[in-house]
Design a protein around this motif. Structure first.
Motif, short mmCIF file in Angstrom:
data_model
loop_
_atom_site.label_atom_id
_atom_site.label_comp_id
_atom_site.label_asym_id
_atom_site.label_seq_id
_atom_site.Cartn_x
_atom_site.Cartn_y
_atom_site.Cartn_z
N ASN A 335 9.99 -22.92 -34.53
CA ASN A 335 8.57 -22.51 -34.76
C ASN A 335 8.20 -21.22 -33.91
OD1 ASN A 335 7.99 -23.47 -32.43
ND2 ASN A 335 6.41 -24.80 -33.29
N LYS A 337 8.81 -17.97 -33.72
CA LYS A 337 8.53 -16.97 -34.55
C LYS A 337 6.95 -16.71 -35.07
CE LYS A 337 12.38 -14.40 -36.03
NZ LYS A 337 13.79 -14.51 -36.38
N THR A 338 6.62 -17.89 -35.65
CA THR A 338 5.26 -17.91 -36.19
C THR A 338 4.32 -18.06 -35.00
OG1 THR A 338 6.48 -19.60 -37.66
CG2 THR A 338 3.83 -19.19 -37.78
N ILE A 341 5.37 -14.82 -32.21
CA ILE A 341 5.66 -13.26 -32.49
C ILE A 341 4.49 -13.03 -33.77
CG2 ILE A 341 7.35 -11.74 -33.83
CD1 ILE A 341 8.62 -12.71 -31.21
N ASP A 342 4.37 -13.78 -34.70
CA ASP A 342 3.68 -13.53 -35.83
C ASP A 342 1.75 -13.38 -35.19
OD1 ASP A 342 5.76 -13.43 -37.30
OD2 ASP A 342 5.30 -15.51 -38.30
N SER A 343 1.73 -14.13 -34.19
CA SER A 343 0.45 -14.27 -33.47
C SER A 343 0.11 -12.92 -32.85
CB SER A 343 0.31 -15.37 -32.92
OG SER A 343 0.81 -15.54 -31.33
N GLY A 344 1.17 -12.23 -32.73
CA GLY A 344 1.00 -11.00 -31.88
C GLY A 344 1.08 -11.26 -30.30
N THR A 347 6.20 -9.27 -28.84
CA THR A 347 7.03 -8.59 -29.90
C THR A 347 8.45 -9.06 -29.89
OG1 THR A 347 7.51 -7.05 -28.22
CG2 THR A 347 5.39 -6.53 -29.54
N GLU A 348 9.11 -8.81 -30.80
CA GLU A 348 10.47 -9.05 -30.86
C GLU A 348 11.27 -8.66 -29.50
OE1 GLU A 348 12.47 -11.14 -32.64
OE2 GLU A 348 11.51 -11.27 -34.80
#
Ligand code: BGC
Length: 352
Positions: A335, A337-338, A341-344, A347-348
């Motif tokens: 989880n 990534k969510t 990363i997705d939350s800011g 970054t990757e």
């Protein structure tokens, strides 16, 4: 319920009295923010978030880091008090060492918010904001329980335990929460601590230091796992200790890699999760905590009621401190990534 209400009324009344005492005569709206150390990524984020958010809300900010040195933190707080700060937000190094300096804050009617770590035995503390520290521990314990399938698998499994600094009130909550999940399995023999080190004092890590956790693990491996015995799980209360344990395993252990828990989602540990060297880390979004504390600061400065959601758990030795507990969650390979990363939050590129 009555107790709850009473302690909230008392907190608001106390802070209101303090602010009336400040007189509003001075136009200063400076807030002192005392952080423990720059050594750990999270405190850098906490400090930066607090400063940015307080400034955006119109406050002047005096942000200080104390290199994990108690005397330095005490003198920084003294300076904040003497240089006209109207409110103090403090993440203590040692929760028991600020009583004397905070008497000066109380005399000058400067409200104090304990940030993340409770300040003990001082009646100058008005509020406490943190993540639910007991829940952090239970999530870590539950993760190990689920991964080893302790209710169904035959076992026995070997586990070693590592927690944090004895001067940090949080460490006992983390360890206590995890052990409330794991202890029954230790008692029934399904989990075995080969080192025999299970008491809080035996598994504590001074200053949460990576090298101290590593050195202790070196000794544990040499004495118990050097002959090829499998180590199935390592409960580590946070990322800096998890890193020490992983470093030690890398250097000294040849068996199958154990489940390793952590906390903070520091970049180094998230990289270890991606590399299969750490299993999970508790994610405590420092943005959430900073925002909540800025809300508290703003309410106190305006003489209104600060947000709290717990008036029962955190007694600092002088009584219950009204608290706001944010909710922790765990990140792992499935989880991250969510969550991260997705939350800011990252970054990757941060994780490469
Ligand atoms: C914090 C953790 C942190 C540890 C070491 C604790 O008080 O709650 O997030 O990992 O200190 O700095």
């Amino acid at each position: 319920m009555k107790k709850k209400l009473l302690s909230m009324i008392l907190a608001v009344a106390m802070v209101a009295t303090m602010l009336v005492g400040c007189g509003g005569a001075s136009s200063s709206n400076k807030v002192g923010v005392a952080m423990p150390t720059k050594d750990l990524q999270r405190w850098n984020q906490d400090g930066a978030n607090m400063k940015a958010e307080l400034e955006a809300a119109g406050y002047e900010v005096d942000l200080q880091y104390a290199s994990n040195d108690i005397a330095t933190q005490v003198s920084q707080i003294e300076n904040m008090i003497n240089s006209g700060c109207k409110l103090l937000v403090i993440a203590s190094i040692d929760g028991d060492s600020l009583g004397t300096v905070l008497e000066q804050a109380k005399e000058k009617k400067i409200p104090v918010i304990a940030y993340d770590r409770l300040i003990m035995n001082s009646d100058a503390v008005s509020y406490y904001a943190t993540f639910d520290n007991y829940m952090v521990g239970t999530i870590q314990g539950q993760y190990i329980k689920d991964q080893l399938d302790l209710d169904n698998a035959a076992g026995p499994f070997n586990i070693e335990l590592t927690t944090g600094d004895p001067g940090d009130n949080n460490a006992r909550f983390f360890f206590g929460g995890a052990m409330d999940v794991l202890q029954p399995y230790i008692d029934e023999g399904k989990l075995v601590v080969k080192s025999g080190q299970v008491a809080f004092e035996e598994v504590a890590t001074a200053n949460w230091a990576t090298d101290a956790a590593q050195a202790r693990m070196d000794a544990i491996i040499a004495a118990n796992y050097a002959d090829g015995t499998t180590l199935d799980a390592c409960l580590c209360s946070n990322d800096s200790t998890a890193l020490g344990v992983a470093n030690s395993l890398e250097a000294n252990y040849t068996g199958e890699w154990p489940i390793i828990t952590g906390q903070d989602c520091d970049i180094a540990s998230v990289k270890n999760i991606l590399a299969g060297k750490q299993s999970m880390s508790i994610f405590k979004d420092t943005r959430t905590l900073a925002s909540k504390v800025v809300e508290m600061v703003d309410a106190i400065m305006k003489g209104t009621e600060a947000p709290v959601n717990d008036t029962e758990t955190y007694d600092n030795g002088t009584g219950i401190i009204p608290s706001f507990l944010c909710e922790p969650v765990f990140a792992d390979i499935d989880n991250y990534k969510t969550l991260l990363i997705d939350s800011g939050y990252y970054t990757e590129a941060d994780l490469q």
